[in-house]
Write an enzyme that holds these catalytic residues in place. Structure first.
Site, PDB file in Angstrom:
ATOM      1  N   LEU A  34       0.823  -1.214   0.000  1.00 38.31           N
ATOM      2  CA  LEU A  34       0.000   0.000   0.000  1.00 38.31           C
ATOM      3  C   LEU A  34       0.855   1.262   0.000  1.00 38.31           C
ATOM      4  CD1 LEU A  34      -2.727  -1.205   2.525  1.00 38.31           C
ATOM      5  CD2 LEU A  34      -2.684  -1.408   0.029  1.00 38.31           C
ATOM      6  N   HIS A  38      -3.441   4.357  -2.185  1.00 39.66           N
ATOM      7  CA  HIS A  38      -4.421   3.564  -1.428  1.00 39.66           C
ATOM      8  C   HIS A  38      -4.923   4.359  -0.225  1.00 39.66           C
ATOM      9  CE1 HIS A  38      -1.913   0.257  -3.298  1.00 39.66           C
ATOM     10  NE2 HIS A  38      -3.115  -0.092  -3.664  1.00 39.66           N
ATOM     11  N   LYS A 150      -6.881   5.202 -11.538  1.00 36.13           N
ATOM     12  CA  LYS A 150      -5.717   4.784 -12.339  1.00 36.13           C
ATOM     13  C   LYS A 150      -6.044   3.526 -13.150  1.00 36.13           C
ATOM     14  CE  LYS A 150      -1.897   2.658 -11.058  1.00 36.13           C
ATOM     15  NZ  LYS A 150      -1.608   1.669 -12.115  1.00 36.13           N
ATOM     16  N   LEU A 177      -3.674   9.275  -7.596  1.00 37.68           N
ATOM     17  CA  LEU A 177      -2.662  10.060  -6.878  1.00 37.68           C
ATOM     18  C   LEU A 177      -1.345   9.968  -7.639  1.00 37.68           C
ATOM     19  CD1 LEU A 177      -3.945  11.206  -4.326  1.00 37.68           C
ATOM     20  CD2 LEU A 177      -2.049  10.227  -3.078  1.00 37.68           C
ATOM     21  N   MET A 185       0.954   6.933  -8.947  1.00 38.22           N
ATOM     22  CA  MET A 185       1.420   6.011  -7.905  1.00 38.22           C
ATOM     23  C   MET A 185       0.933   4.598  -8.233  1.00 38.22           C
ATOM     24  SD  MET A 185       1.246   8.019  -4.369  1.00 38.22           S
ATOM     25  CE  MET A 185       2.070   9.591  -4.199  1.00 38.22           C
ATOM     26  N   SER A 187       1.957   0.259  -7.047  1.00 39.52           N
ATOM     27  CA  SER A 187       2.824  -0.672  -6.304  1.00 39.52           C
ATOM     28  C   SER A 187       3.970  -1.140  -7.197  1.00 39.52           C
ATOM     29  CB  SER A 187       2.018  -1.875  -5.822  1.00 39.52           C
ATOM     30  OG  SER A 187       0.927  -1.418  -5.055  1.00 39.52           O
TER      31      SER A 187
END
Ligand code: PAF
Length: 286
Positions: A34, A38, A150, A177, A185, A187
């Site tokens: 995260l 998130h 996203k 974001l 952003m 992961s």
């Protein structure tokens, strides 16, 4: 105090008890690893709901055989610390054998918005997403679930499934974001070397170029070529760069000069080294 729940029945009971006490429950499904993106979904949920549950489950069925399921970052402790700092009460972290019991033979297939783009490049991906999201909604029967823009196509697929199956949950899509320089952003950004991280910015730049050309009145085909040029100039292997209808993801119909303003979304996916990234931008009506 944050609690981790691994059992779907107890998870469901927790949500139902909160709702029976008149509390509105928000749900943020995730695959963990995260980050602030998130956290922004959780903040949005906390703003609108009394209780927030987050699921952390790296879903094997949405990864293709040669994709990054094995190396997908897993960081449950750090994830829980971040969630606790954002006021999350419950993290649902089931074992794979609970979500997919031995002999499991059921999948949810969504057509329509799942057909193109990620659906073409990653066969079976949305079948895995729809199946796990439905399964998660059964374990976490929240009032409202929060998804990030996203994954634009994913939000359309989940909306379609919720509508078609009549699932009793509202969906909220929150803005993407971005890092200060514009990179969305993700992961998977953790996979990037510093050199790849610099080149990855081309995804954002291709979307900025798309918006400029869109507002200048260019046709979708020309904008798509310009997006590809931005990406390939930075050595990114393009999976797709497209300007399409934001709801159906089909090509834009020819504009009627007397008709309503045209809406579109620019979608991009490409590989920076071994890392596959996606991004998108809703283009302003013109
Ligand atoms: O967007 C994600 O993280 C995943 O696709 C989701 C919705 C949690 C399903 O595994």
């Amino acid at each position: 105090m944050l609690e981790i729940e691994r059992d779907p029945k107890r998870m469901r009971a927790w949500v139902l008890a909160a709702q029976a006490a008149g509390r509105r429950v928000g749900f943020v499904p995730t695959m963990g690893s995260l980050h602030a993106g998130h956290a922004s979904l959780v903040d949005c949920a906390a703003h609108e709901c009394d209780d927030v549950a987050v699921s952390i489950f790296v879903n094997p069925t949405q990864f293709g055989p040669h994709e990054d399921f094995e190396r997908y970052p897993r960081s449950l402790d750090a994830d829980c610390r971040l969630m606790e700092a954002h006021g999350v009460g419950k993290v649902f972290a089931p074992e794979a054998s609970v979500i997919y019991p031995p002999g499991d033979a059921t999948r949810i297939v969504v057509c329509g918005p799942a057909r193109r783009f990620e659906g073409e490049v990653r066969p079976g991906h949305f079948e895995g997403v729809a199946t796990v999201v439905c399964r998660l909604f059964l374990s976490v029967p929240a009032d409202v679930a929060y998804f990030g823009a996203k994954d634009w196509q994913q939000t359309l697929v989940v909306k379609r499934m919720v509508c078609d199956l009549g699932l009793p949950i509202d969906l909220v899509v929150c803005p993407t974001l971005r890092e200060p320089d514009g990179l969305a952003m993700s992961s998977r950004n953790a996979y990037l070397s510093p050199e790849e991280r610099a080149r990855a910015l081309a995804l954002f730049e291709s979307l900025t170029r798309a918006e400029q050309l869109w507002l200048a009145g260019d046709a979708a085909s020309g904008i798509e070529q310009a997006m590809r040029d931005v990406l390939t100039a930075r050595g990114i292997t393009v999976d797709y760069a497209a300007v399409v209808d934001p709801l159906t993801l089909e090509p834009l119909s020819l504009k009627d000069p007397h008709g309503p303003k045209e809406k579109a979304v620019a979608l991009v996916a490409g590989r920076v080294g071994a890392t596959r990234l996606i991004d998108n931008r809703e283009l302003p009506p013109r």
